[in-house]
Design a protein around this motif. Structure first.
Motif, PDB file in Angstrom:
ATOM      1  N   GLN A  40       0.843  -1.204   0.000  1.00 34.30           N
ATOM      2  CA  GLN A  40       0.000   0.000   0.000  1.00 34.30           C
ATOM      3  C   GLN A  40       0.875   1.249   0.000  1.00 34.30           C
ATOM      4  O   GLN A  40       0.613   2.200  -0.741  1.00 34.30           O
ATOM      5  CB  GLN A  40      -0.938   0.012   1.209  1.00 34.30           C
ATOM      6  N   ALA A  43       2.571   1.584  -3.427  1.00 35.31           N
ATOM      7  CA  ALA A  43       1.629   1.965  -4.487  1.00 35.31           C
ATOM      8  C   ALA A  43       1.431   3.475  -4.520  1.00 35.31           C
ATOM      9  O   ALA A  43       1.286   4.070  -5.592  1.00 35.31           O
ATOM     10  CB  ALA A  43       0.287   1.260  -4.284  1.00 35.31           C
ATOM     11  N   ILE A 101      -3.615  -5.703  -4.249  1.00 37.76           N
ATOM     12  CA  ILE A 101      -2.799  -4.505  -4.468  1.00 37.76           C
ATOM     13  C   ILE A 101      -1.852  -4.735  -5.636  1.00 37.76           C
ATOM     14  O   ILE A 101      -1.684  -3.869  -6.495  1.00 37.76           O
ATOM     15  CB  ILE A 101      -2.031  -4.123  -3.184  1.00 37.76           C
ATOM     16  N   CYS A 102      -1.216  -5.918  -5.695  1.00 37.22           N
ATOM     17  CA  CYS A 102      -0.324  -6.229  -6.830  1.00 37.22           C
ATOM     18  C   CYS A 102      -1.078  -6.150  -8.150  1.00 37.22           C
ATOM     19  O   CYS A 102      -0.567  -5.618  -9.139  1.00 37.22           O
ATOM     20  CB  CYS A 102       0.278  -7.618  -6.677  1.00 37.22           C
ATOM     21  N   MET A 105      -1.973  -2.257  -8.766  1.00 36.84           N
ATOM     22  CA  MET A 105      -0.970  -1.204  -8.568  1.00 36.84           C
ATOM     23  C   MET A 105      -0.684  -0.496  -9.888  1.00 36.84           C
ATOM     24  O   MET A 105      -0.544  -1.156 -10.927  1.00 36.84           O
ATOM     25  CB  MET A 105       0.315  -1.792  -7.987  1.00 36.84           C
TER      26      MET A 105
END
Length: 174
Positions: A40, A43, A101-102, A105
């Motif tokens: 996080q 990102a 998130i990956c 991103m």
């Protein structure tokens, strides 16, 4: 951040996140939380242009889920009485947020597979934009499929969903 769970450093706008250490090389709640928090932050960091995720134990990207952690999670679900309908998708494991998130991103995420990556570790690499494996005699893949089990993110079912026997295939090297 530097712990037995993970380390992270940024050099020349490249973030390198190293999973685990020789003392701790399994996905568990602590690693999932630390990885989610770190991803996080990365990102939203405008000074970072790419994120590389690799393993912290020679010969391993990461082993897989920590089995006692999986048993604990299953017991908590069983005790809560929670059930999944047949068409439910699963969201709630200890590294699902990090995977999401990956996948979303706004900068490339590279899995530098530095050795064996089985089961949950391999599933995690699939959430990355690019996967590059170190040359070596390593195991990479989903061994649970040998038992007719499908990973949650590939089947859209609860974790380790039992596949019907007729749909189970075994790949053999020629």
């Amino acid at each position: 951040m530097k712990t037995d769970v993970l380390t992270a450093e940024v050099i020349d706008k490249i973030a390198v996140v190293t999973l685990g250490s020789p003392k701790k090389m399994y996905f568990d709640m602590a690693m999932g939380d630390a990885l989610t928090e770190e991803l996080q932050a990365l990102a939203g960091d405008t000074d970072v242009r790419v994120v590389i995720i690799t393993g912290g134990t020679p010969g391993y990207f990461n082993r897989h889920f920590h089995i006692p952690a999986l048993i604990e999670m299953a017991e908590q679900i069983r005790a809560s009485g929670r059930q999944w309908p047949d068409n439910a998708s699963y969201h709630g494991g200890f590294f699902d947020k990090a995977m999401a998130i990956c996948e979303t991103m706004p900068k490339p995420v590279i899995a530098a597979i530095s050795g064996t990556a089985l089961a949950g570790a391999f599933e995690f690499t699939l959430a990355c934009d690019i996967r590059i494996a170190e040359d070596g005699d390593y195991l990479i893949g989903l061994p649970e499929t040998e038992l007719g089990l499908l990973p949650a993110d590939l089947s859209g079912s609860p974790p380790i969903h039992q596949a019907p026997r007729p749909t189970t295939f075994r790949w053999r090297q020629p």
